[in-house]
Design a protein around this motif. Structure first.
Motif, short mmCIF file in Angstrom:
data_model
loop_
_atom_site.label_atom_id
_atom_site.label_comp_id
_atom_site.label_asym_id
_atom_site.label_seq_id
_atom_site.Cartn_x
_atom_site.Cartn_y
_atom_site.Cartn_z
N PRO A 42 29.72 -20.46 -17.95
CA PRO A 42 28.25 -21.38 -18.39
C PRO A 42 28.68 -22.89 -18.56
CG PRO A 42 29.69 -20.50 -20.33
CD PRO A 42 30.22 -19.99 -19.09
N GLU A 43 27.46 -23.61 -17.93
CA GLU A 43 27.47 -25.16 -18.08
C GLU A 43 26.98 -25.69 -19.28
OE1 GLU A 43 25.12 -26.35 -14.63
OE2 GLU A 43 26.24 -24.96 -13.35
N GLN A 44 25.98 -24.94 -20.24
CA GLN A 44 25.17 -25.13 -21.25
C GLN A 44 24.90 -23.94 -22.00
OE1 GLN A 44 22.38 -27.82 -19.64
NE2 GLN A 44 23.34 -29.79 -20.72
N LEU A 45 24.72 -24.08 -23.11
CA LEU A 45 24.21 -22.71 -23.92
C LEU A 45 22.95 -23.22 -24.23
CD1 LEU A 45 27.41 -22.18 -26.19
CD2 LEU A 45 26.82 -21.31 -24.19
N VAL A 46 22.12 -22.23 -24.19
CA VAL A 46 20.74 -22.15 -24.69
C VAL A 46 20.58 -21.54 -25.83
CG1 VAL A 46 18.10 -21.70 -24.19
CG2 VAL A 46 19.82 -22.11 -22.36
N LEU A 47 20.25 -22.12 -27.06
CA LEU A 47 20.10 -21.87 -28.37
C LEU A 47 18.82 -21.49 -29.21
CD1 LEU A 47 22.63 -24.83 -29.30
CD2 LEU A 47 23.17 -22.58 -28.42
N VAL B 168 15.37 -23.28 -29.57
CA VAL B 168 15.49 -24.54 -30.12
C VAL B 168 16.36 -25.63 -29.90
CG1 VAL B 168 14.99 -23.26 -32.57
CG2 VAL B 168 17.26 -23.68 -31.80
N GLY B 169 17.10 -25.36 -28.46
CA GLY B 169 17.77 -26.60 -27.86
C GLY B 169 18.87 -25.97 -27.01
N ARG B 170 19.57 -26.92 -26.71
CA ARG B 170 20.81 -26.63 -25.74
C ARG B 170 21.92 -27.62 -26.23
NH1 ARG B 170 21.39 -30.93 -22.79
NH2 ARG B 170 19.54 -32.57 -22.64
N VAL C 165 12.40 -21.06 -17.80
CA VAL C 165 11.54 -22.09 -18.89
C VAL C 165 11.24 -23.10 -18.41
CG1 VAL C 165 12.37 -20.47 -20.70
CG2 VAL C 165 13.62 -22.59 -20.06
N LYS C 166 10.07 -23.91 -18.88
CA LYS C 166 9.94 -25.15 -18.72
C LYS C 166 11.16 -26.19 -19.09
CE LYS C 166 4.72 -24.47 -18.51
NZ LYS C 166 3.50 -24.89 -19.22
N PRO C 167 11.44 -27.12 -18.57
CA PRO C 167 12.42 -27.94 -19.19
C PRO C 167 12.15 -28.48 -20.66
CG PRO C 167 11.66 -29.03 -16.94
CD PRO C 167 10.97 -27.78 -17.35
N GLY C 168 10.88 -28.68 -21.03
CA GLY C 168 10.67 -29.11 -22.44
C GLY C 168 11.17 -27.92 -23.25
N ALA C 169 11.08 -26.74 -23.10
CA ALA C 169 11.41 -25.64 -23.80
C ALA C 169 13.10 -25.78 -24.46
CB ALA C 169 11.26 -24.11 -23.14
N ILE C 170 13.84 -26.49 -23.70
CA ILE C 170 15.04 -26.64 -24.10
C ILE C 170 15.47 -27.86 -24.37
CG2 ILE C 170 16.09 -24.46 -23.12
CD1 ILE C 170 17.15 -26.16 -20.63
N ASP C 171 14.69 -28.81 -23.87
CA ASP C 171 14.67 -30.34 -24.15
C ASP C 171 13.57 -30.91 -24.62
OD1 ASP C 171 15.77 -32.66 -24.68
OD2 ASP C 171 16.78 -33.10 -22.45
N ARG C 172 13.37 -31.39 -25.89
CA ARG C 172 11.81 -31.55 -26.24
C ARG C 172 11.56 -33.14 -25.80
NH1 ARG C 172 11.24 -26.86 -26.87
NH2 ARG C 172 11.37 -25.88 -28.52
N SER D 75 12.87 -27.75 -33.83
CA SER D 75 13.78 -27.79 -32.34
C SER D 75 14.59 -29.06 -32.48
CB SER D 75 13.03 -27.60 -31.25
OG SER D 75 12.30 -26.52 -31.07
N PHE D 76 15.99 -28.73 -32.30
CA PHE D 76 16.86 -30.01 -32.16
C PHE D 76 16.30 -31.10 -31.12
CE2 PHE D 76 19.62 -26.39 -32.88
CZ PHE D 76 19.94 -26.88 -34.05
N ARG D 77 16.08 -32.28 -31.74
CA ARG D 77 15.67 -33.36 -30.89
C ARG D 77 16.62 -33.75 -29.60
NH1 ARG D 77 13.34 -38.47 -34.18
NH2 ARG D 77 11.17 -38.03 -33.63
N HIS D 78 17.96 -33.54 -29.90
CA HIS D 78 18.99 -33.91 -28.81
C HIS D 78 19.67 -32.77 -28.63
CE1 HIS D 78 17.45 -38.12 -29.91
NE2 HIS D 78 17.87 -37.74 -31.01
N ALA D 79 20.24 -32.77 -27.53
CA ALA D 79 21.58 -31.79 -27.00
C ALA D 79 22.37 -31.67 -28.45
CB ALA D 79 22.25 -32.16 -25.90
N VAL D 80 23.08 -30.45 -28.55
CA VAL D 80 23.88 -30.36 -29.63
C VAL D 80 25.37 -30.28 -29.23
CG1 VAL D 80 22.24 -29.35 -30.98
CG2 VAL D 80 23.64 -27.98 -29.57
#
Length: 150
Positions: A39-44, A55-57, A86-93, A124-129
């Protein structure tokens, strides 16, 4: 931002301090960006009633972390609560990138611990975690939807 009470603003000077408060918490990883094995990133997600809401990535994972997580992630048997795209905004607000859909690799949900800026928008998280560790010792039902304890 933090500054002294009598300290004026001086344009172009870096006199003020910017403070961010980070906290750790457990969330649910139910998808990844990239492959399940690497995995490159986790979707949370967090529970929202009977649903699991995205809620984020995470920020990009280090190669060693990706290999270790790849051994823990399993293919899901049966229905998944999220779509495969998903649309990009679903994982990164605050996504400023393209409008192309993001492909998700759906996995059997597991609990992970993350470190995040406590700033949230709309639940949702505002920034990547930042990924801290996998929590295979916890059940999904033990993850609460409540906000960070500060």
């Amino acid at each position: 931002m933090a500054k002294g009470a009598g300290q004026p603003y001086r344009g172009g000077e870096r006199d003020w301090l910017k403070l961010k408060h980070r906290s750790t918490r457990d969330v649910i990883c139910a998808a990844v960006i990239g492959t399940r094995e690497r995995p490159e990133q986790l979707v949370l997600g967090l529970p929202a009633g009977e649903e699991l809401r995205i809620v984020g990535r995470t920020s990009p994972l280090a190669p060693a972390t990706a290999r270790t997580l790849g051994k823990l992630l399993r293919e899901l048997d049966g229905a998944h609560p999220w779509p495969g795209q998903v649309k990009p905004g679903a994982i990164d607000r605050f996504n400023r990138g393209g409008r192309a859909a993001v492909d998700l690799t759906l996995v059997d949900p597991i609990v992970v611990e993350i470190s995040a800026d406590v700033a949230m928008t709309g639940g949702s998280f505002r920034h990547a975690v930042r990924f801290v560790r996998a929590r295979p010792d916890l059940e999904l039902a033990e993850v609460a939807a409540d906000a960070f304890d500060t």
